[in-house]
Design a protein around this motif. Structure first.
Motif: not given
Length: 707
Positions: A460, A619, A653, A655-656, A673-675, A678, A706
């Motif tokens: 990541q 996170r 963490g 995500e936004l 983080g995922y935003h 991933r 992403q």
């Protein structure tokens, strides 16, 4: 004048000794700290401690022998002694109590509750000393100036006052002859006195008793002693023991009741349970234990403070108490409140003891009522939130016929309730024990996976919020079981640490990361650092440094391309030892990160000493960052702290987009983080990073991809 509290502590481990000393000093104790039993005994000539804290395992003279020696010394016969022992060493705890220890604290020490344990021990000791002092004063007073001395004459029947102060019983006894005058006493007392006087006159033996005289404001307690006096008389000594009763009640409350909630404590609960099992066995009835633990309570304590948490525990205990005593429940089953016993075991753990239960459904109904009551919204100090319970139920005799088995099985059922989603209850079942077999099977599968091709590294990226550059990647271990599919690291990493497989697993990760760095060496990802999470158990291992050095030498890898991540809690387990190890790694060229920062209890003094490069914000503080002012304040504080120590800050963490924007405003250095991206396999990450490097300058304004 307040007496100084002087604690003399003997703990071999210097870090733990310093931590205990620091904690006590913050609570107004004068502290003398030594490292072995002989030093403690030698120190007694110079100081007069009011509290001893002894580790069971001490050099030269063990803590148990020191405890025995102190109790054989008149000066310290009553001084409170707290012993430190491993939670599993119940034989040491039993031996410590046998030798006179006042209390014990199990290791690892739960620091937020340690000072409370010390205070309660000190308070209990003080109350006992006050009680003994009161008894001594009362005895001396009675011997010199008795409260009241009366003589009953057999021949004349007269009652005469022969000594003492006050008119305690004059309006009861004087003016008439015995036995008529005794009838002036309240009925219950009169009947008892007549019997005792008659027995003393007839048999010539001393009779003792107590009575309570109701007053307008309170009830006074008195002790009577009726003694043969001369040939035909009875001497009645009446002594006011109200203060003694109050002191005894205080000691009882400290010993058997939780001072925060007023509920019975663990000792009282175990006493109730023992009596309940005995009754259930004799009457062939069923008994249930409900073991309750609050979900995520630790996070509330850490975020809002222990004072806030204490008030919350009071609210929860009141809700549980009201719930199990609800009129409709009592009416439905014809119960009285005495059939229901609520206790606080400590922390956020409660137990409810249900006696004469008809069946398991009845206990489950109570558990459901508690879940519903506890999980209602709570408003406190300007905060509104919901806290939920997890409850385990064990029934006598089906789930155990002794205290230890019942409590263990109720605890097992409670943890099962947590694992399946929390805010629920679970009845203990023998199938829960099957997990032990599943545990063994998973261990066997993990051993096979380490030697096979089931493990893989995913990566990541980390994004610099200022430049938009990808500065490195974190290696994340993934396990795909041939039958069970993907298995979460949260499940197999703890298993590896528990079974000792963590060394082999970490070696696999290290060599895989080195091979990947070697592969990227000649491509567009050259000089791309890889972060590796180090297990706390591996970090404490003496061979860890050698293993790391050997791996980078084998693959000819620049150590600056490997970022080693260790959690805050892992570093603080042995902070002084961690400083030495970290310095060796730093000198070898590795970059050092503190992971999950903010969730542990590291002190600023140690944080300054650690030769680290960066902090990673946990996170849990990034979650809901866009909605939580508290989380924003925490992140701002961590970032400011890190920058003041010249450390880089990475937020995990994310995500936004709003979270990313806020972190940029707070001057966080990097995000992960995922935003943004991933975790993915090496090939996918290579493509992602190559694409991003063609769009430098755009990324900081808007995250574009992403995986």
């Amino acid at each position: 004048m307040t007496t100084a509290l002087h604690a003399l502590i003997a703990v071999a481990d210097s870090v733990q000794r310093d931590k205990i000393a620091s904690t006590l000093q913050k609570s107004a104790f004068v502290v003398t700290a030594v490292e072995d039993g002989q030093q403690l005994l030698d120190s007694l000539d110079a100081i007069r401690p009011t509290l001893f804290i002894l580790d069971v395992d001490l050099p030269r003279i063990s803590g148990l022998k020191v405890c025995k020696t102190l109790r054989q010394t008149n000066s310290y016969r009553d001084t409170p002694i707290i012993v430190l022992t491993e939670a599993t060493e119940t034989h040491s705890i039993d031996e410590a109590y046998r030798l006179g220890a006042t209390d014990f604290v199990s290791k690892p020490i739960r620091w937020p509750f340690f000072i409370h344990r010390v205070r309660y021990t000190q308070q209990t000791s003080t109350a006992r000393q006050e009680l003994r002092k009161s008894e001594a004063q009362n005895k001396a007073f009675i011997q010199a100036i008795p409260d009241l001395l009366l003589v009953v004459d057999r021949s004349t029947g007269g009652v005469q006052r022969v000594g003492g102060s006050g008119d305690l019983a004059s309006e009861w006894l004087f003016g008439q002859r015995y036995p008529a005058n005794v009838s002036q006493l309240p009925d219950e007392i009169a009947v008892s006195w007549k019997k005792q006087i008659a027995s003393v006159l007839k048999n010539g033996v001393t009779r003792r008793g107590e009575f309570v005289r109701p007053e307008q404001t309170d009830s006074r307690h008195y002790e009577t002693r009726m003694v043969p006096f001369a040939a035909d008389r009875v001497l009645i000594v009446i002594r006011d023991i109200s203060e003694q009763k109050q002191a005894t009640a205080k000691v009882y409350r400290l010993a058997f009741f939780d001072t925060l909630t007023g509920l019975p404590n663990r000792q009282a609960f175990l006493t109730q349970l023992a009596a309940g099992i005995e009754d259930a066995e004799q009457n062939k009835t069923m008994l249930s234990i409900l073991y309750l633990d609050l979900d995520n309570f630790k996070r509330i304590n850490e975020s809002l403070g222990h004072s806030f948490g204490d008030e919350l525990l009071k609210t929860v205990s009141e809700r549980i108490d009201q719930c199990i005593r609800a009129d409709d429940y009592l009416a439905r089953y014809g119960r009285t409140a005495s059939h229901l016993n609520l206790a606080r075991l400590g922390g956020d753990e409660f137990t409810i003891l249900l006696k004469d239960v008809k069946n398991a459904d009845e206990a489950a109904m109570v558990a459901q009522r508690i879940c519903e009551a506890v999980s209602l919204p709570i408003s406190q100090d300007g905060h509104e939130f919901v806290i939920t319970p997890s409850i385990g139920i064990a029934n006598y005799p089906d789930d155990g016929e002794d205290i230890d088995t019942l409590v263990k099985n109720a605890d097992t059922a409670m943890y099962h309730a947590k694992r399946i989603g929390k805010n629920s209850y679970q009845l203990f079942s023998g199938t829960m024990s099957v997990r032990s077999l599943e545990h063994l099977d998973l261990e066997h599968s993990l051993r096979r996976a380490i030697g096979g091709d089931e493990l893989a590294l995913h990566f990541q990226p980390k994004l610099n919020l200022g430049s938009g550059h990808i500065t490195g990647v974190e290696a994340l271990l993934r396990w795909t079981h041939p039958e069970r599919g993907s298995i979460s690291p949260e499940k197999f990493i703890p298993l590896a640490e528990e079974t000792g497989l963590i060394a082999d697993l970490s070696d696999w990760v290290l060599h895989s990361a080195c091979r990947q760095l070697k592969t990227w060496e000649s491509g567009p990802l050259a000089k791309m650092p890889i972060a590796i999470n180090l297990s706390g158990k591996l970090f404490a291992h003496s061979d860890m440094y050698r293993v790391l050095k050997s791996a980078i030498a084998e693959y000819a890898i620049d150590p600056s391309l490997i970022d080693l991540e260790l959690t805050e809690n892992e570093l603080m387990r042995d902070a002084d030892g961690a400083i030495v190890t970290l310095q060796k790694l730093k000198d070898a060229g590795f970059s050092l990160y503190v992971d999950d920062f903010g969730t542990g209890y590291s002190s600023l003094s140690y944080l300054k000493k650690f030769p680290i490069d960066a902090l990673k914000i946990d996170r849990s503080f990034v979650m809901d960052l866009e909605k939580s002012e508290d989380n924003q304040s925490i992140c701002a504080a961590i970032i400011a702290l890190a920058h003041s120590l010249h450390l880089k800050v990475i937020a995990e963490g994310v995500e936004l987009e709003e979270q990313s924007r806020l972190l940029r405003l707070l001057q966080c250095d990097e995000i992960q983080g995922y935003h943004f991206c991933r975790p993915a396999d090496a090939a996918t990450i290579e493509s992602f990073i190559s694409d991003e490097r063609h769009n430098v300058g755009v990324v900081p304004l808007r995250i574009r991809h992403q995986v």
